[in-house]
Every structure is written in C-alpha cells, then in structure tokens.
Write a protein that holds these residues in place. Structure first.
Motif, PDB file in Angstrom:
ATOM      1  N   ARG A 151      40.273  25.070  10.844  1.00  0.00           N
ATOM      2  CA  ARG A 151      39.862  26.383  11.351  1.00  0.00           C
ATOM      3  C   ARG A 151      40.244  26.562  12.818  1.00  0.00           C
ATOM      4  N   VAL A 181      48.116  36.893   7.646  1.00  0.00           N
ATOM      5  CA  VAL A 181      47.918  35.527   7.151  1.00  0.00           C
ATOM      6  C   VAL A 181      49.254  34.833   6.894  1.00  0.00           C
ATOM      7  N   THR A 216      50.692  30.100   2.513  1.00  0.00           N
ATOM      8  CA  THR A 216      49.657  31.099   2.793  1.00  0.00           C
ATOM      9  C   THR A 216      48.353  30.754   2.090  1.00  0.00           C
ATOM     10  N   ALA A 217      48.454  30.278   0.861  1.00  0.00           N
ATOM     11  CA  ALA A 217      47.248  29.935   0.109  1.00  0.00           C
ATOM     12  C   ALA A 217      46.434  28.847   0.795  1.00  0.00           C
ATOM     13  N   VAL A 250      45.900  28.531   3.965  1.00  0.00           N
ATOM     14  CA  VAL A 250      45.053  29.146   4.992  1.00  0.00           C
ATOM     15  C   VAL A 250      43.768  29.652   4.367  1.00  0.00           C
ATOM     16  N   TYR A 251      43.883  30.243   3.180  1.00  0.00           N
ATOM     17  CA  TYR A 251      42.702  30.801   2.522  1.00  0.00           C
ATOM     18  C   TYR A 251      41.713  29.726   2.072  1.00  0.00           C
ATOM     19  N   HIS A 252      42.141  28.465   2.045  1.00  0.00           N
ATOM     20  CA  HIS A 252      41.200  27.381   1.722  1.00  0.00           C
ATOM     21  C   HIS A 252      40.221  27.141   2.864  1.00  0.00           C
ATOM     22  N   HIS A 253      40.576  27.607   4.054  1.00  0.00           N
ATOM     23  CA  HIS A 253      39.757  27.336   5.241  1.00  0.00           C
ATOM     24  C   HIS A 253      38.997  28.556   5.758  1.00  0.00           C
ATOM     25  N   GLN A 312      37.735  32.890   4.911  1.00  0.00           N
ATOM     26  CA  GLN A 312      37.550  33.937   3.908  1.00  0.00           C
ATOM     27  C   GLN A 312      38.351  35.174   4.307  1.00  0.00           C
ATOM     28  N   GLY A 313      39.640  35.100   4.118  1.00  0.00           N
ATOM     29  CA  GLY A 313      40.497  36.253   4.332  1.00  0.00           C
ATOM     30  C   GLY A 313      40.613  36.681   5.776  1.00  0.00           C
ATOM     31  N   ARG A 314      41.080  37.915   5.950  1.00  0.00           N
ATOM     32  CA  ARG A 314      41.335  38.465   7.280  1.00  0.00           C
ATOM     33  C   ARG A 314      40.050  38.553   8.104  1.00  0.00           C
TER      34      ARG A 314
END
Length: 212
Positions: free
Chosen positions: A11, A30, A41-42, A44-47, A49-51
């Motif tokens: 993060r 993202v 890109t996926a 990033v979403y593991h860490h 919750q979106g934008r």
C-alpha cells in the motif's frame, strides 16, 4: 530463484506512486500505477479497494506531513492556529491532489483519528456541539483553499489596459508588502478564530431565558 527480501507491491508503494502521478498530471489511473510499479493491474486491486481506496492512500500520505501533535497545545486557539499552519503547508506541497480529495469521503482511519481529536478540542473549548462540524468544515475550506492559492500566480488580477477598472488598480497598488496568499490566509484565519472564540464564550440559553 529465492523470494525477494522486500515485497514488490504494498500500500505504501501504491500511495507513493499515485501521489507522484497526481503531482505530475493532476490525476492517476490504476493501470498507470501498475505500469510504473511493473505489476499487473489486478495485483494493485489485491491491496486497495479500487480508485476510492487509492485516493484515501493519497490523503494519508499527504497528511503524514501534518503535525497532529499541535492539537495537544493549549489554550485551544493556539492549537487550532498551529494545526492550521501545518495542515496548509502539507497540502500546499501537493495542490493538484486537493480536488481529488475534496470530492471523496474521508474514510481512512488515520485521517478520522485526527478529526476526532479536533472535535474533542473544540468541545473542550466550549464550542456548542451543533457548531463543531461547521467550524471544522470552515477550517478545511480555509486551509485547502489557501493551499491551492499558493500554487496560483502571485498577480492574479491584471487591471484593464483601457483604464476601465481604476478601483481594482488602486486596490492592487495599495496592498501591503508580503505574499498575497500569506496575507489572505492570516486574515481569514484570524477572522475564523475570532468567531470561534465568540462561539466558545457564548452562554447557552437556559430553559427560562427569553430573547430581547
């Protein structure tokens, strides 16, 4: 191959990368963050919750430069004044992030903890509870607006060359020495503190009190 000694993605890195993008171009995506970090890109979403989650990382990262210990100062108005100056300096370093943050709900626990302390300070000072959040909102508006103004040109007004704005020209010429944005900030902060002192000093009306 052995595992890397430090995680490739976390993060902190996501927040730092997003802030660098915002500082440079006023926004982020993202996929841009993922590309800079060399990940999918996926991932990033593991860490986050979106934008919205990334915007909160921006808020936390900038707020790390705010000296929240100023809220421990006493009397309370000294604390508010010192906090406002530190708050302004932190966000003035990243003015292009301010529009993103002001359009997003504050949800980061770190940021909410600072607001909790500010609320407690004002209640302790005697500010009526129904007025506390308007005061904090006014302080936010003052500080963030001034931080944005620091990124604006020093000469914001150009009097008309045909002489049709003589009063504006005179007013500009009469401005005292000092940076325009700093003078305006001091004026607004003094006015806000004066009003809050009046709120804190006002005696609440008792059940038998009548006006007039």
């Amino acid at each position: 191959m052995g595992r890397p000694s430090k995680a490739l993605l976390d993060r902190e890195r996501i927040g730092a990368t997003a802030l660098a993008l915002v500082d440079a171009q006023g926004d982020f995506s993202v996929p841009q963050i993922a590309q800079r970090l060399g990940v999918q890109t996926a991932s990033v979403y593991h860490h986050v919750q979106g934008r919205a989650g990334i915007i909160e990382l921006l808020r936390v990262r900038i707020a790390e430069a705010v000296d929240a210990s100023t809220l421990d100062l006493r009397p309370w108005d000294r604390a508010v004044e010192a906090f406002a100056r530190s708050y302004r300096a932190a966000f003035a370093a990243h003015p292009r992030a301010i529009p993103l943050l002001t359009m997003s709900q504050v949800a980061a626990p770190e940021a909410l903890a600072v607001y909790e302390r500010a609320v407690g300070l004002l209640i302790e000072a005697g500010v009526p509870e129904e007025t506390v959040m308007p005061v904090i909102t006014a302080l936010d508006n003052l500080v963030l607006g001034s931080a944005l103004d620091l990124a604006a040109p020093e000469a914001m007004w150009q009097p008309a060359s045909d002489g049709s704005t003589p009063l504006l020209a005179r007013a500009l010429a009469a401005v005292s020495s000092g940076r325009r944005t700093d003078v305006a900030f001091e004026l607004a902060l003094t006015a806000l503190l004066t009003h809050v002192r009046e709120l804190a000093a006002a005696e609440p009306e008792g059940p038998g009190t009548t006006g007039g």
